[in-house]
Structures are given as C-alpha cells and as structure tokens.
Design an enzyme around this catalytic site. Structure first.
Site: not given
Ligand code: PAP
Length: 357
Positions: A90, A93, A157, A179, A251
């Site tokens: 989160k 990624t 991860h 982040r 981030y």
């Molecule tokens: P993961 O580690 O399970 O793959 P990851 O992608 O790291 O998850 O984190 C998801 C977060 O990135 C979400 O944040 P939020 O809950 O604070 O909203 C998601 O909204 C955000 N996210 C996904 N895609 C993007 C993007 N293209 N640009 C910016 N933030 C993004």
C-alpha cells in the site's frame, strides 16, 4: 528491442512434465519441513481475525506464504537485466508497476495501445512470493520465468534481507517505493478487511479493527510484511550503499514532481528519455496513462478479480497524499512522530506528516 512480459498461456511448455513432477516432489518435501517450521514460529492474529501471521526472518507473513517465500529464496535465479519493484504493501506498488511497464515498453506501445488499458498492472509486472510462487494462474509458473523476455519486470513485498541472494549479487536493479506511514496504514486499514472477509467466508464472524486498534498493530509492527520501519530502512540503507543498484522512491515525491522522478527512473534503468521524446511530451503521456484517475476508470480495473480474494478495483481508492488527516487523531500523530524519531533518527530518512493535497 524491449519486450512486454508475456502472458503465461503463451510461454513455451517444453519439458513441462518432468519439470512439474520434479517441482511437485520438491514442494511435498518442503511442505513437510515447512509445516514443522511454522509450528515453531511466533504468531499473532491479523487485524483481530482468526487468521494468523507468523514471524520468520524478523518479519510477519501469512502462513500460506511461508512456503512460497522459502521456495522463492532458494530457487529464484536473477538475471542481470531484471528490474525488481519492491515495496511495503500500500505504498504505491500498483502505480510504480504501471509506470515501469510503460517506460520499458514505450517503443512498443503508444499510450492508446498500451496493454495497461486491458490488463490490471499486477498482470504485467509479476508478484513473486504472492503470485508466481503462490501459483496465481494469471501469472507464469516458476519454471516459466526463464522464458520471459528481458528485461523481466518482477515485484516482491519481502524485505531486503530476505531477498534471494542472486538478486543481490547480480546486476539486477531494484526500485523501492515507500510512502509515509500514516497514509500507508490508512490504506491497509481500508484494503485488508475485505480480503480477510473473503478468505474467511460469510459464516465467520470477523469485525474489522477500529483505526485506533490497527494503528496500534502498525506501531507494534505486527502487520503483514511488517514491521514497516525495518522494511523501509532496510532498503533505504541499500540505496545509500549501492545507489546504482537500489533506487529509493517516495510516493509523495512522485506525486509532487512526476516528470523529475520519471526521468530519474528511466535513467536508473538505463532507458533515459531522449530530447526528442521529452519535447514530444512522452513523459507527460505516461504520467497521464498511469494516473489513478485514468486507471481507476478502465473497465478492467472496475471489474474482475486479481485473485479469488481481491477485486481489481481494490487497488484504486483515493491515491492522495495526506488522506490520513481524516482518520488519525492528534495523540496518534504525536505517537507516530515519536516513533519516527526513534526508528529513523540518524538514518537521513524522514517523512513529512503535515503535507496534504
Ligand atoms: P499493493 O501493495 O497491494 O499492490 P499499492 O498499489 O501499493 O497496493 O497501494 C494501493 C494504494 O495506491 C491505494 O492508496 P489509497 O488507499 O491511499 O488510496 C491506491 O489508491 C493507490 N494507487 C493505486 N494506483 C495509483 C496511481 N496510479 N496513482 C497514485 N496512487 C495509486
């Protein structure tokens, strides 16, 4: 020419029978050993659910993934051209996967024909311990990894110390994204309960923790792939010691100045943007393609399953810096600031917890 990670169904099946049998033998052997090992590991309940996390190599993992992690560590062979995204969950990624994919494949696909329009980013940059070694049918199997074209775009991860040796000793590159801890924990607090409910089934009585309770777990470090600070500092130190091998991205920086960081990223992987590309607006096109606003509205990301417990849409929520201010109280902020001082003091790394979009 750079090539896309290819779909598993298109990977050659040569010697599949022998390899599969050998792998099954290996897994059975490992499963017996791993079962014994699991019983001896420290345990905590995850988010107050019946699901446990086990501590191995100083970090907390799901029991079902211990075998994947050990197999990945033991058998994965890195190639000098590999590009690894690594991250605490989160922290950005999905975003970094879409950016890296777009940068490495930009000569093959103009933005309007990008595979990102029809694939979730997690289907284009492959998770190792959770996907490939977890036998996600959408991803290549471990014995198909060598058939992928270079550069292989892969993700993990797990913390730096736990990465397979060959990743560390090869010329493979690592791009770590982090982040601030408050947005990270708020994002996890929104994401995990849905997955836990699906794993446990409707008949199990799971009440998601309050933000206060999850904050406590996060500070204790007893969260998936935690502790957070040890994870981040492990990669941070490597980025200082080996700046050509480990690129440390935040981030928040990517949000604030995406053009600058896309240029850094492209240079780091040896594919810098040419003056012509810069003048033609290629960088801005990639930023737009990979923006959460764009990805979130794509049919592929609005529907469909990433795994049987996680919807594609779960990866796209707010995507903001400073969203934590809606959930985190003043005493919690004070506690986090103290914890950051303890954990990051003297490292040269810091997070600004007063920023908001
Ligand atoms: P993961 O580690 O399970 O793959 P990851 O992608 O790291 O998850 O984190 C998801 C977060 O990135 C979400 O944040 P939020 O809950 O604070 O909203 C998601 O909204 C955000 N996210 C996904 N895609 C993007 C993007 N293209 N640009 C910016 N933030 C993004």
């Amino acid at each position: 020419m750079r090539r896309i990670n290819i779909e598993p169904s298109k990977i050659s099946k040569k010697n599949t029978t022998t390899t599969m049998n050998q792998r099954q033998d290996m897994r059975v052997l490992e499963e017996e050993e791993v079962d014994q090992l699991k019983q001896s590991l420290p345990k905590v309940n995850w988010m107050g659910s019946k699901i446990q996390l086990l501590k191995i190599q100083d970090f907390w993992h799901l029991p079902s993934r211990i075998s994947n992690i050990l197999t990945f560590q033991k058998h994965f062979i890195a190639q000098d051209t590999d590009l690894f995204i690594t991250s605490f969950p989160k922290t950005g990624t999905t975003w970094l996967k879409s950016l890296l994919f777009s940068i490495t494949n930009r000569s093959l696909y103009p933005p309007k024909q990008s595979p990102l329009l029809t694939h979730n980013p997690h289907e284009l940059v492959y998770d190792l311990e959770t996907g490939v070694y977890g036998e996600n049918p959408k991803l290549p199997r471990p014995d198909q990894l060598n058939d992928l074209p270079a550069p292989r775009l892969l993700h993990s991860h797990i913390p730096y110390a736990s990465l397979p040796e060959s990743i560390k000793t090869s010329n493979a590159k690592i791009l770590y994204i982090c982040r601030n801890p408050l947005d990270t924990l708020v994002s996890q607090w929104h994401f995990y309960p849905n997955a836990i409910k699906k794993v446990m089934g409707d008949d199990e009585d799971f009440q998601p923790p309050s933000i206060e309770d999850y904050f406590e777990e996060f500070c204790q470090g007893t969260v998936l792939f935690g502790p957070f600070f040890e994870h981040v500092v492990g990669y941070w130190k490597q980025s200082l010691e080996q700046p050509d091998k480990v690129l440390f991205l935040k981030y928040e920086d990517l949000k604030e100045n995406p053009v600058l960081y896309l240029k850094k990223l492209a240079e780091f992987i040896g594919m810098p943007f040419s003056t012509e590309e810069t003048n033609e607006g290629v960088i801005e096109e990639i930023i737009e393609l990979c923006s959460i606003k764009n990805l979130k509205e794509l049919e592929i990301n609005k529907s469909g399953l990433h795994t049987k417990h996680v919807d594609n849409k779960a990866f796209f929520r707010d995507g903001k810096v400073g969203g934590w201010t809606q959930y985190i109280t003043a005493p919690m902020l004070e506690r986090m600031n103290k914890l950051m001082e303890q954990q990051l003091g003297g490292t040269g790394l810091s997070f600004d917890l007063h920023e908001a979009e």
